[in-house]
Design a protein around this motif. Structure first.
Motif, PDB file in Angstrom:
ATOM      1  N   PHE A   9       0.808  -1.213   0.000  1.00  0.00           N
ATOM      2  CA  PHE A   9       0.000   0.000   0.000  1.00  0.00           C
ATOM      3  C   PHE A   9       0.847   1.271   0.000  1.00  0.00           C
ATOM      4  N   THR A  10       2.155   1.144   0.205  1.00  0.00           N
ATOM      5  CA  THR A  10       3.022   2.316   0.153  1.00  0.00           C
ATOM      6  C   THR A  10       4.087   2.214  -0.936  1.00  0.00           C
ATOM      7  N   ARG A  26       5.574   4.267  -5.908  1.00  0.00           N
ATOM      8  CA  ARG A  26       4.439   4.094  -6.813  1.00  0.00           C
ATOM      9  C   ARG A  26       4.296   5.364  -7.650  1.00  0.00           C
ATOM     10  N   MET A  28       1.990   7.344 -10.586  1.00  0.00           N
ATOM     11  CA  MET A  28       0.689   7.330 -11.247  1.00  0.00           C
ATOM     12  C   MET A  28       0.792   7.765 -12.701  1.00  0.00           C
ATOM     13  N   GLY A  39       0.514  -1.901  -8.540  1.00  0.00           N
ATOM     14  CA  GLY A  39       0.274  -1.011  -7.416  1.00  0.00           C
ATOM     15  C   GLY A  39      -1.013  -1.398  -6.713  1.00  0.00           C
ATOM     16  N   THR A  40      -0.997  -1.327  -5.401  1.00  0.00           N
ATOM     17  CA  THR A  40      -2.172  -1.614  -4.592  1.00  0.00           C
ATOM     18  C   THR A  40      -2.518  -0.349  -3.828  1.00  0.00           C
ATOM     19  N   PHE A  41      -3.814  -0.002  -3.802  1.00  0.00           N
ATOM     20  CA  PHE A  41      -4.253   1.272  -3.255  1.00  0.00           C
ATOM     21  C   PHE A  41      -5.445   1.071  -2.334  1.00  0.00           C
ATOM     22  N   HIS A  42      -5.440   1.747  -1.192  1.00  0.00           N
ATOM     23  CA  HIS A  42      -6.658   1.871  -0.394  1.00  0.00           C
ATOM     24  C   HIS A  42      -7.219   3.240  -0.722  1.00  0.00           C
ATOM     25  N   VAL A  43      -8.467   3.282  -1.186  1.00  0.00           N
ATOM     26  CA  VAL A  43      -9.082   4.540  -1.601  1.00  0.00           C
ATOM     27  C   VAL A  43     -10.379   4.754  -0.833  1.00  0.00           C
ATOM     28  N   ASP A  48      -9.481  10.201  -4.437  1.00  0.00           N
ATOM     29  CA  ASP A  48      -8.362   9.259  -4.344  1.00  0.00           C
ATOM     30  C   ASP A  48      -8.121   8.504  -5.650  1.00  0.00           C
ATOM     31  N   VAL A  49      -9.136   8.436  -6.508  1.00  0.00           N
ATOM     32  CA  VAL A  49      -8.999   7.721  -7.787  1.00  0.00           C
ATOM     33  C   VAL A  49      -9.072   8.676  -8.978  1.00  0.00           C
ATOM     34  N   ASP A 112     -10.150  -1.357  -1.775  1.00  0.00           N
ATOM     35  CA  ASP A 112      -8.753  -1.688  -2.031  1.00  0.00           C
ATOM     36  C   ASP A 112      -8.673  -2.148  -3.479  1.00  0.00           C
TER      37      ASP A 112
END
Length: 130
Positions: A9-10, A26, A28, A39-43, A48-49, A112
């Protein structure tokens, strides 16, 4: 090679054409390394997206995967006067976005996500306010 753990996540995983894999920052947007990025993201919110932007990857397809939560992936029309194509993603589902196709995300709930693509040449374009 030293083996260590890290947070997905980081950091992102970068897969290079020569078979080398490493954890790195990461990105974008474009990455000139020729590496594929996972890449893994908590949104939590549409911000955030970057729901207010279209995104496009000219050199590769992108797998957008929902791990938890719920979201909608929109593909921009390829012809005038046609609607956006919408795909609803729930846990364990994914969409493969075609190479060069503009797309964006909107959240239904905090989620996620995992994204897999070659980021080289990635472009963002502000979406007109409806």
């Amino acid at each position: 090679m030293t083996t260590s753990s890290f947070s997905l996540f980081t950091s992102a995983l970068h897969f290079h054409p020569d078979g080398h894999v490493h954890a790195a920052e990461r990105k974008m947007t474009t990455s000139p390394t020729g590496a594929w990025q996972i890449g893994t993201f908590h949104v939590e919110t549409d911000a955030d997206v970057h729901a207010d932007h279209w995104e496009m990857h000219p050199h590769a397809e992108e797998a957008v995967c929902c791990l938890t939560g719920s979201l909608r992936l929109y593909l921009r029309p390829t012809r005038p006067d046609t609607p956006e194509e919408m795909h609803h993603l729930t846990p364990g589902t994914a969409v493969i976005v075609p190479r060069g196709r503009w797309h964006r995300l909107e959240l239904d709930t905090p989620s996620d996500l995992m994204s897999i693509t070659l980021r080289e040449g990635t472009r963002l374009e502000k979406r007109p306010t409806p």
